[in-house]
Write a protein that holds these residues in place. Structure first.
Motif, PDB file in Angstrom:
ATOM      1  N   PHE A 175       3.673   3.960   7.409  1.00 30.09           N
ATOM      2  CA  PHE A 175       2.824   5.052   7.895  1.00 30.09           C
ATOM      3  C   PHE A 175       2.064   4.583   9.144  1.00 30.09           C
ATOM      4  N   SER A 176       1.520   3.368   9.101  1.00 25.80           N
ATOM      5  CA  SER A 176       0.783   2.803  10.223  1.00 25.80           C
ATOM      6  C   SER A 176       1.683   2.676  11.456  1.00 25.80           C
ATOM      7  N   TRP A 177       2.894   2.192  11.244  1.00 25.52           N
ATOM      8  CA  TRP A 177       3.851   2.037  12.347  1.00 25.52           C
ATOM      9  C   TRP A 177       4.145   3.396  12.987  1.00 25.52           C
ATOM     10  N   GLU A 178       4.374   4.405  12.146  1.00 22.23           N
ATOM     11  CA  GLU A 178       4.704   5.735  12.663  1.00 22.23           C
ATOM     12  C   GLU A 178       3.534   6.358  13.420  1.00 22.23           C
ATOM     13  N   ARG A 189       1.462  -8.199   2.383  1.00 21.65           N
ATOM     14  CA  ARG A 189       2.029  -6.891   2.068  1.00 21.65           C
ATOM     15  C   ARG A 189       1.065  -5.734   2.285  1.00 21.65           C
ATOM     16  N   LYS A 190      -0.236  -5.980   2.161  1.00 20.39           N
ATOM     17  CA  LYS A 190      -1.235  -4.926   2.364  1.00 20.39           C
ATOM     18  C   LYS A 190      -1.572  -4.713   3.838  1.00 20.39           C
ATOM     19  N   GLY A 192       0.826  -1.191   0.000  1.00 25.36           N
ATOM     20  CA  GLY A 192       0.000   0.000   0.000  1.00 25.36           C
ATOM     21  C   GLY A 192       0.867   1.249   0.000  1.00 25.36           C
ATOM     22  N   ILE A 193       0.398   2.292  -0.697  1.00 21.21           N
ATOM     23  CA  ILE A 193       1.122   3.557  -0.770  1.00 21.21           C
ATOM     24  C   ILE A 193       0.216   4.663  -0.234  1.00 21.21           C
ATOM     25  N   VAL A 194       0.769   5.521   0.622  1.00 19.21           N
ATOM     26  CA  VAL A 194       0.025   6.597   1.271  1.00 19.21           C
ATOM     27  C   VAL A 194       0.741   7.922   1.030  1.00 19.21           C
ATOM     28  N   TRP A 195      -0.030   8.988   0.832  1.00 23.71           N
ATOM     29  CA  TRP A 195       0.522  10.344   0.807  1.00 23.71           C
ATOM     30  C   TRP A 195       0.430  10.851   2.234  1.00 23.71           C
ATOM     31  N   LEU A 239       5.204  10.383  -0.661  1.00 25.04           N
ATOM     32  CA  LEU A 239       4.591   9.062  -0.729  1.00 25.04           C
ATOM     33  C   LEU A 239       5.347   8.124   0.198  1.00 25.04           C
ATOM     34  N   GLN A 240       4.610   7.257   0.858  1.00 25.99           N
ATOM     35  CA  GLN A 240       5.213   6.371   1.835  1.00 25.99           C
ATOM     36  C   GLN A 240       4.457   5.042   1.824  1.00 25.99           C
ATOM     37  N   TYR A 241       5.139   3.962   2.183  1.00 24.28           N
ATOM     38  CA  TYR A 241       4.460   2.684   2.300  1.00 24.28           C
ATOM     39  C   TYR A 241       3.440   2.748   3.433  1.00 24.28           C
TER      40      TYR A 241
END
Length: 182
Positions: free
Chosen positions: A76-79, A98-99, A62-65, A70-72
């Motif tokens: 992002f969830s971990w942070e 991976r998702k 998954g890719i997130v802005w 852009l970040q995986y």
């Protein structure tokens, strides 16, 4: 000649950063939500994993802005839960999905630990299983048995042409730099 117009936000009258934007950054977030809000809207909670349903790259991640870059999605969830990731560290999946962005399935580790985890779970592709493999295991055994050092008829360049590989690849196979498992 181009007119040099400065654009203003349609909501607050503030300066708009991009020539095609209608609203400034704070006003855009009122409409589209913060990166965290958008991220949470794209999570599908299943009985085992929390799957990110937003944009997925070719590798299946998954890719997130995040508002800046852009970040995986799993990073992002971990942070969000644990704070910044130290430099050089990776976020690994216990579940190998991976998702998945479920923090109980994520752990922090080095690239070396990531590779060791991959190998221990049998997810690495080597030998014939590799999608770009030209040779079979039988070809590798035959190549090694045919090679006779200092013999022109069984030299590395001759054998590499016979098997359709480069001399460098033939050298690495013969001297067990690659295809070590055979």
């Amino acid at each position: 000649m181009k007119k040099n117009k400065s654009r203003t936000c349609s909501d607050c009258g503030g300066k708009v950063g991009w020539y095609f934007a209608v609203r400034c950054r704070p006003c855009r977030f009122k409409y589209i939500g913060t990166p965290t809000d958008r991220f949470k809207k794209n999570i599908l909670k299943t009985s085992t994993c929390w799957l990110y349903t937003g944009y997925i790259d070719k590798a299946g991640y998954g890719i997130v802005w995040d508002g800046k870059k852009l970040q995986y999605a799993h990073r992002f969830s971990w942070e969000l839960e644990n704070g910044p990731i130290p430099n050089g560290m990776k976020i690994l999946h216990r579940c190998d999905v991976r998702k998945c962005v479920f923090n109980e399935h994520l752990f922090i580790g080095t690239q070396l630990e990531n590779i060791a985890d991959c190998v221990s779970k049998g997810r690495n592709t080597m030998g014939e299983k590799h999608p770009k493999a030209i040779l079979t295991e039988e070809d590798v055994k035959q190549l090694r048995s045919l090679h006779i050092p200092w013999n022109r008829k069984a030299s590395i360049p001759v054998l590499s042409k016979r098997f359709g590989i480069s001399p460098n690849t033939a050298y690495q196979i013969i001297y067990r730099k690659i295809w070590k498992h055979i």
